[in-house]
Design a protein around this motif. Sequence first.
Motif, mmCIF file in Angstrom:
data_model
loop_
_atom_site.group_PDB
_atom_site.id
_atom_site.type_symbol
_atom_site.label_atom_id
_atom_site.label_comp_id
_atom_site.label_asym_id
_atom_site.label_seq_id
_atom_site.Cartn_x
_atom_site.Cartn_y
_atom_site.Cartn_z
ATOM 1 N N MET A 185 3.238 72.421 -13.345
ATOM 2 C CA MET A 185 2.071 72.498 -14.133
ATOM 3 C C MET A 185 2.264 71.233 -15.092
ATOM 4 S SD MET A 185 0.914 76.198 -15.417
ATOM 5 C CE MET A 185 0.378 77.273 -14.394
ATOM 6 N N LYS A 186 1.412 70.380 -15.035
ATOM 7 C CA LYS A 186 1.525 68.937 -15.875
ATOM 8 C C LYS A 186 0.293 68.805 -16.694
ATOM 9 C CE LYS A 186 4.390 66.219 -12.939
ATOM 10 N NZ LYS A 186 4.853 67.138 -11.646
ATOM 11 N N TRP B 100 -4.333 76.025 -22.152
ATOM 12 C CA TRP B 100 -3.910 74.450 -21.990
ATOM 13 C C TRP B 100 -5.249 74.035 -22.657
ATOM 14 C CZ3 TRP B 100 -7.688 70.891 -20.437
ATOM 15 C CH2 TRP B 100 -7.259 69.585 -20.243
ATOM 16 N N SER C 225 7.511 69.234 -14.100
ATOM 17 C CA SER C 225 7.124 70.544 -14.048
ATOM 18 C C SER C 225 5.832 70.461 -12.866
ATOM 19 C CB SER C 225 6.379 70.758 -15.190
ATOM 20 O OG SER C 225 5.761 71.866 -15.425
ATOM 21 N N GLY D 54 6.458 76.268 -13.915
ATOM 22 C CA GLY D 54 6.135 75.113 -14.900
ATOM 23 C C GLY D 54 7.308 75.169 -15.870
ATOM 24 N N TRP E 69 8.601 73.137 -19.632
ATOM 25 C CA TRP E 69 8.076 72.612 -20.701
ATOM 26 C C TRP E 69 8.970 72.336 -21.915
ATOM 27 C CZ3 TRP E 69 5.871 76.741 -18.298
ATOM 28 C CH2 TRP E 69 4.749 76.452 -17.649
ATOM 29 N N GLN F 90 -6.903 69.644 -15.300
ATOM 30 C CA GLN F 90 -6.320 68.409 -15.220
ATOM 31 C C GLN F 90 -4.880 67.945 -15.591
ATOM 32 O OE1 GLN F 90 -9.367 66.568 -18.010
ATOM 33 N NE2 GLN F 90 -7.687 65.640 -19.006
ATOM 34 N N GLU F 91 -4.155 66.861 -15.417
ATOM 35 C CA GLU F 91 -2.937 66.734 -15.661
ATOM 36 C C GLU F 91 -2.973 66.280 -17.144
ATOM 37 O OE1 GLU F 91 -0.578 64.417 -13.192
ATOM 38 O OE2 GLU F 91 -0.543 65.654 -11.633
ATOM 39 N N GLY F 92 -1.849 66.267 -17.650
ATOM 40 C CA GLY F 92 -1.571 65.795 -19.086
ATOM 41 C C GLY F 92 -1.822 67.026 -20.104
ATOM 42 N N ARG G 57 -4.057 76.946 -12.552
ATOM 43 C CA ARG G 57 -3.873 75.463 -12.895
ATOM 44 C C ARG G 57 -4.641 75.084 -13.924
ATOM 45 N NH1 ARG G 57 0.330 74.196 -9.709
ATOM 46 N NH2 ARG G 57 0.347 72.161 -10.711
#
Length: 261
Positions: free
Chosen positions: A260-261, A213, A258, A85, A87, A155-157, A152
């Motif tokens: 990881m999104k 997250w 990344s 990832g 960031w 979800q993304e975002g 993970r």
Amino acid sequence: MISAPSRNFTFNMLTMRKVSLRSAATLVSAAAAQPRVRLSTGPQQQHKTFYEFRTYCIRPEQNAAFLKLTNEKVHLRTAHSELIGYWTVEYGGLNQVFHIWKYDSYAQRAAVRAALAHDPSWISEYISKAIPMLTSQDNEVTYLVPWSHLQRPPQEGGVYELVSYHMRPGGPAVWADAFQAAVTSHDAPGYGTLLGAFHSEFGKLNRVHTLQWFESADHRAEVRHRAHTDSRLVAAVRDSVVHLDSQKNKLMFPCPFSPMK
């Protein structure tokens, strides 16, 4: 024939020796009854995989340029090893990026560094341009704690929070159970999602990190407020905080490139 004063002196010396021997035996027994504390930084590793944490501080006027360059050229770096990832730090540090790289062994990492040093594209197209944009670089070698698995996000975002705990010396034999209870109590429905818990091997010692997250920064603020009134979380934190010297957290946004999104 021994005189009375001599007999008294000899008797007193023998009495003192017996008392000393009894005291020593008592101390030995008490020490044996105490649990043995391993003065290690982390638990014994069962595998070789480790994660390198990297933090770069960027010159403020070069922040946008650095991120643009990295977005365009990061494929030159990921051709050599796995990026977990990448960031940008929004709260808890200004003009910083944080990234995690996975290695199967120290030999693999050494081979990757050697290959990068001889990669003309990496040197000319990225590193020679990126280095002048930075004010500092820092790295730390970490392992996942035994009870944690890298996950993970659902979800993304969303946003990511990296919390770094500096524990008191003594090692996991002292604080592991309480720390695990405090961390996993936050990994529950309605709270954040724990993606991984790590302990340091090189860098600052007696340090553990959690990567979580959240759906948004406001979601994280709501969770934080709710935790203060959750008796289950309050009790878990109360039991672990006695082993804590300090902690620091960063709220981060994933870069477009990344994993990881």
